[in-house]
Write an enzyme that holds these catalytic residues in place. Structure first.
Site, PDB file in Angstrom:
ATOM      1  CG  HIS A 121     -45.686 -95.636  71.682  1.00 52.44           C
ATOM      2  ND1 HIS A 121     -45.206 -95.395  72.953  1.00 52.44           N
ATOM      3  CD2 HIS A 121     -44.620 -96.082  70.960  1.00 52.44           C
ATOM      4  CE1 HIS A 121     -43.919 -95.684  73.008  1.00 52.44           C
ATOM      5  NE2 HIS A 121     -43.532 -96.093  71.807  1.00 52.44           N
ATOM      6  CB  SER A 144     -40.453 -95.319  72.530  1.00 53.32           C
ATOM      7  OG  SER A 144     -40.867 -96.637  72.729  1.00 53.32           O
ATOM      8  CG  ASP A 154     -47.949 -95.373  74.784  1.00 51.54           C
ATOM      9  OD1 ASP A 154     -47.826 -96.512  74.295  1.00 51.54           O
ATOM     10  OD2 ASP A 154     -47.027 -94.533  74.805  1.00 51.54           O
TER      11      ASP A 154
END
Length: 275
Positions: free
Chosen positions: A255, A95, A226
């Site tokens: 995610h 991320s 995601d």
């Protein structure tokens, strides 16, 4: 506890376990190095040296009110790599941490310090919508994050993991209260000012030129469900900009797939590191 002090006096906490080729793990917002527990233990058992730091303003590092942007994040990693004299390292970012890896490898990854890179559910090339990035998320989405953070950070840090981060809002999802609580624990350990600033860093930073500059083999891993960093405007674009990029898409995964599906992710990471 082990810390490295950066040029502006910020103390960056890190874990450094084992021997062998170093693997450096870069966490997402607003978490800490603890988010990599499943990967740290797996690769430690495989004979690797595993390192995870808490980004400035996160976890056990200094609760900074400045430097909460990607250039400084990357410089902090460079200070850590120099402090530990890392060579031939594999940098793995999730991320926001994927953005940190991208900028660090592009700007500081020479001199044999970096062997490979991995971007997992990562924010590059750029998240926010603009004329140049029409598939991005509107700025209002990130303004909403900031408003929720200021209004009630503790509740916001329950809502994110209980909902979209791990896909626990999907029908039939196997919800883990422990995972939700651990996300909350990591988030609340950090500083609200740094977390607030980091929203701009992860959403508005343009990593296009960084991706083009990376010379080492780079694996891009992304779940196609995601909900935090939609795949169409991230991984599918990033891999086209990388000189030596490989894309691996995970059908139906969220995610936070490193936590929800560690066996799958760890096996693919190991295969790439060993390739």
């Amino acid at each position: 506890m082990p810390f490295v002090k950066t040029q502006d006096g910020t103390e960056i906490f890190y874990k450094d376990w084992g021997t062998g080729q170093p693997l450096v793990f870069h966490h997402g917002w607003p978490l800490s190095g603890d988010d990599w527990d499943a990967q740290m233990m797996f690769f430690l058992s495989k004979g690797y040296r595993v390192i995870a730091h808490d980004r400035r303003g996160h976890g056990r590092s200094s609760q900074t009110d400045s430097g909460n942007e990607m250039d400084t994040y990357a410089a902090d990693v460079a200070a850590l790599a120099a402090h530990l004299d890392l060579k031939d390292a594999v940098h793995i970012g999730h991320s926001t941490g994927g953005g940190e890896v991208t900028r660090y490898v592009a700007r500081h990854g020479g001199n044999g310090r970096v062997a490979k890179a991995v971007l997992i559910g990562a924010v590059p090339p750029v998240m926010v919508k603009s004329d140049a990035n029409p598939g991005g998320l509107p700025l209002e989405v990130f303004d909403g994050f900031r408003a929720a953070l200021v209004a009630n950070r503790a509740q916001f840090y329950v809502d994110v993991p209980a909902g979209p981060f791990y896909g626990f809002n999907r029908p039939g999802a196997k919800v883990s209260q422990g995972v939700i609580d651990n996300w909350w624990r990591q988030g609340m350990a950090g500083g609200i000012k740094a977390h607030y600033d980091c929203i701009k860093a992860f959403s508005e930073t343009d990593f296009t030129e960084d991706l083009k500059a990376i010379e080492v083999p780079t694996l891009v891993m992304h779940g196609d469900d995601d909900q935090i960093v939609p795949i169409a405007d991230s991984a599918l674009l990033s891999v086209k900009l990388l000189k030596k990029g490989t894309l691996k898409v995970y059908p139906g995964l969220p995610h936070g797939m490193c936590t929800t599906h560690p066996d799958t992710i760890n096996a693919d990471l190991l295969a790439f590191i060993q390739s």
